[in-house]
Scaffold this motif. Structure first.
Motif, PDB file in Angstrom:
ATOM      1  N   ASP A  10      -7.538  -2.946   1.368  1.00 59.13           N
ATOM      2  CA  ASP A  10      -6.840  -4.213   1.573  1.00 59.13           C
ATOM      3  C   ASP A  10      -6.133  -4.221   2.928  1.00 59.13           C
ATOM      4  O   ASP A  10      -6.111  -5.248   3.620  1.00 59.13           O
ATOM      5  N   ALA A  52       0.822  -1.207   0.000  1.00 63.09           N
ATOM      6  CA  ALA A  52       0.000   0.000   0.000  1.00 63.09           C
ATOM      7  C   ALA A  52       0.854   1.254   0.000  1.00 63.09           C
ATOM      8  O   ALA A  52       0.508   2.268  -0.642  1.00 63.09           O
ATOM      9  N   VAL A  58      -1.629  -1.467  -3.706  1.00 65.86           N
ATOM     10  CA  VAL A  58      -2.950  -1.868  -3.237  1.00 65.86           C
ATOM     11  C   VAL A  58      -3.581  -0.679  -2.530  1.00 65.86           C
ATOM     12  O   VAL A  58      -2.917   0.312  -2.203  1.00 65.86           O
ATOM     13  N   THR A  59      -4.868  -0.808  -2.245  1.00 67.63           N
ATOM     14  CA  THR A  59      -5.582   0.283  -1.607  1.00 67.63           C
ATOM     15  C   THR A  59      -5.596   0.093  -0.081  1.00 67.63           C
ATOM     16  O   THR A  59      -5.241  -0.977   0.437  1.00 67.63           O
ATOM     17  N   ASP A  60      -6.045   1.151   0.611  1.00 67.35           N
ATOM     18  CA  ASP A  60      -6.165   1.051   2.069  1.00 67.35           C
ATOM     19  C   ASP A  60      -7.243   0.042   2.477  1.00 67.35           C
ATOM     20  O   ASP A  60      -7.232  -0.472   3.595  1.00 67.35           O
ATOM     21  N   GLY A  91       1.746   2.075  -3.324  1.00 58.14           N
ATOM     22  CA  GLY A  91       0.631   2.358  -4.215  1.00 58.14           C
ATOM     23  C   GLY A  91       0.170   1.179  -5.025  1.00 58.14           C
ATOM     24  O   GLY A  91      -0.567   1.357  -6.006  1.00 58.14           O
ATOM     25  N   THR A  94      -5.515 -10.565  -6.563  1.00 59.09           N
ATOM     26  CA  THR A  94      -5.858  -9.509  -5.613  1.00 59.09           C
ATOM     27  C   THR A  94      -5.786 -10.036  -4.186  1.00 59.09           C
ATOM     28  O   THR A  94      -5.704 -11.253  -3.948  1.00 59.09           O
TER      29      THR A  94
END
Length: 499
Positions: free
Chosen positions: A244, A235, A240-242, A238, A451
């Motif tokens: 996750d 994360a 993965v998103t928050d 950048g 993912t």
């Protein structure tokens, strides 16, 4: 001569009727068990390549040794010696035997010794009247009255004997009923042992399952923490998103929360085992703190044939003893309709002076039979007999119900064991497949191919399957214990309790 003519026929009658015992004689009931178990599939040798249930041999009385767990064996041996329920059952055996001896004493002669001293002064009023007689009265009469009304001391010692002949077996039937009660008390002790051994084994398996679940949760927590660290790193770059990151954090929190649940289960099992052993909660914490595997079922579980169940199950033997007791009580009720004949006698010495009490002239004696014949009791005797027969019928039905319940217990245990064994084998394959799936999902996530949802899904599935597999292992072990309990093994090796 007249007395002798009366006693000789009576003695002859006593000899002839001495063996007469009225009422029904007890005959052990037929258990009426089927030739094979209803759940025949459970006893097929091809059921499993790992565990075989067979009816070719009777179960081992010390079945817990087949789990090859020295700690379990030690716990059961100590519980057998220290459990309070078993000790209470042992005391009740002693009570039943004491009652049996007390009832048997009613058929023996009883002899009592007695001694007395009596001071009689019955002439005070007359003495006062004579001493105050008017002048001119008869002095000889006054002197005679005074001599007859002097205080008297009476010394007496005697032996009294009585013996109820029990010509019609009332006492013998009562002793028979008391003996059956003792047999029932021994059966209750054996039943308490069977229950205790099963409870110790099941509680011990629950302890090891809770410890295994906690260790598995800890291992999953370590793996989940590593994935959380990886997710935070990705994360920050950048990748993965928050969302996750929060999902991974939630997964870590869920595992941490489950540890408290397992700790509570472990504490409850430890305390339960301590009490079963007759010790205070906490006494086994240090001894059993180190986790070991759940004791696996033995490779072969012999169950025997239904016909052998009646001689192994303590509750069936208790039901038979209760039927025996009620049958004997019918004989007691029948004997109440017949006369009670007793022989009584008394011999002793009586004197007004202590020094003369041993003189032959002061001896006295009496003897003779006494007969008590019930003529009218207001229907009480008939009601008692009717009640005794009703109790006998109830005991017979209870015996049959106990046998059917025992057959049901065994068949249910066989069916449950067979079903859980298949489930356990399927879960073992599932855990193996889910372990590989998580490894693939984690590797793909690290390489950016899949993912985080794929990893999270694989983790949750594997965690659930692992815990289900542990619970299935526990259920499989407890099913075997339940089966052995239903078969009634575990009491035969215990020594006869002496009162």
């Amino acid at each position: 001569m007249t007395t002798a003519k009366f006693l000789l026929p009576l003695a002859a009658s006593a000899v002839l009727l001495g063996a007469c015992t009225v009422g029904p004689d007890f005959k052990a009931p037929e258990a009426s068990t089927p030739a094979t178990w209803h759940d025949a599939l459970a006893t097929q040798s091809a059921l499993s390549g790992e565990t075989r249930v067979t009816a070719e041999a009777d179960p081992d009385p010390q079945w817990w040794r087949s789990f090859n767990d020295a700690t379990l064996t030690s716990l059961i041996d100590r519980a057998t010696r220290g459990n309070l329920d078993v000790q209470i059952a042992v005391v009740r055996i002693a009570e039943a035997r004491a009652s049996e001896r007390s009832i048997a004493a009613a058929g023996l002669p009883s002899i009592n010794a007695s001694a007395s001293y009596t001071h009689e002064d019955v002439g005070q009023g007359l003495a006062s009247s004579s001493s105050s007689a008017p002048p001119g009265g008869n002095p000889g009469l006054a002197a005679l009255v005074d001599s007859l009304t002097k205080p008297v001391n009476i010394y007496q010692g005697s032996l009294d004997a009585s013996w109820e002949l029990d010509l019609f077996g009332r006492v013998r039937r009562s002793v028979e009923a008391a003996n059956a009660s003792t047999v029932a008390a021994i059966g209750n002790r054996d039943d308490a042992l069977v229950t205790l051994q099963a409870e110790v084994a099941q509680t011990y398996a629950q302890l090891r399952a809770a410890q295994a679940s906690r260790d598995t949760a800890l291992a999953d927590l370590v793996a989940e923490q590593q994935i959380l660290d990886l997710t935070r790193e990705r994360a920050s770059n950048g990748l993965v998103t928050d969302l996750d990151v929060e999902s991974a954090t939630s997964a870590v929190g869920t595992l941490e929360a489950s540890l408290a649940q397992y700790d509570q289960q472990i504490a409850a099992s430890l305390n339960g085992l301590a009490v079963l052993l007759g010790e205070a909660p906490g006494a086994l914490d240090a001894e059993l703190a180190t986790a070991t595997p759940i004791p696996p079922p033995p490779p072969q579980v012999p169950v025997g044939l239904p016909a052998s169940l009646a001689r192994r199950r303590p509750d069936i033997r208790v039901a038979e003893a209760q039927l025996h007791r009620q049958t004997a009580e019918v004989g007691v009720a029948v004997a109440q309709f017949y006369p009670d004949i007793s022989l009584t006698g008394q011999v002793g010495q009586e004197s007004t002076k202590p020094g003369d009490i041993t003189k032959w002239a002061n001896n006295f004696y009496s003897f003779g039979p006494s007969v008590s014949l019930p003529i009218f009791q207001g229907g009480q005797l008939r009601a008692n007999l009717k009640l005794a027969k009703a109790d006998q019928a109830e005991a017979a039905l209870s015996y049959r119900k106990t046998v059917l319940g025992a057959l049901q217990d065994v068949d249910n245990a066989l069916s449950a064991y067979r079903a859980e064994l298949r489930r356990h084998q399927a879960l073992e394959k599932t855990v193996s497949a889910e372990t590989k799936a998580l490894a693939l999902a984690t590797n793909q996530y690290k390489n950016g191919v899949s993912t985080f949802i794929d990893v999270l899904t694989a983790e949750n599935t594997l965690e659930q399957q692992r815990q289900q597999f542990i619970q299935s292992t526990l259920t499989l072990t407890t099913d075997v214990v339940t089966l052995y309990k239903a078969l009634g093994g575990g009491w035969q090796q215990q020594e006869e309790v002496k009162s």
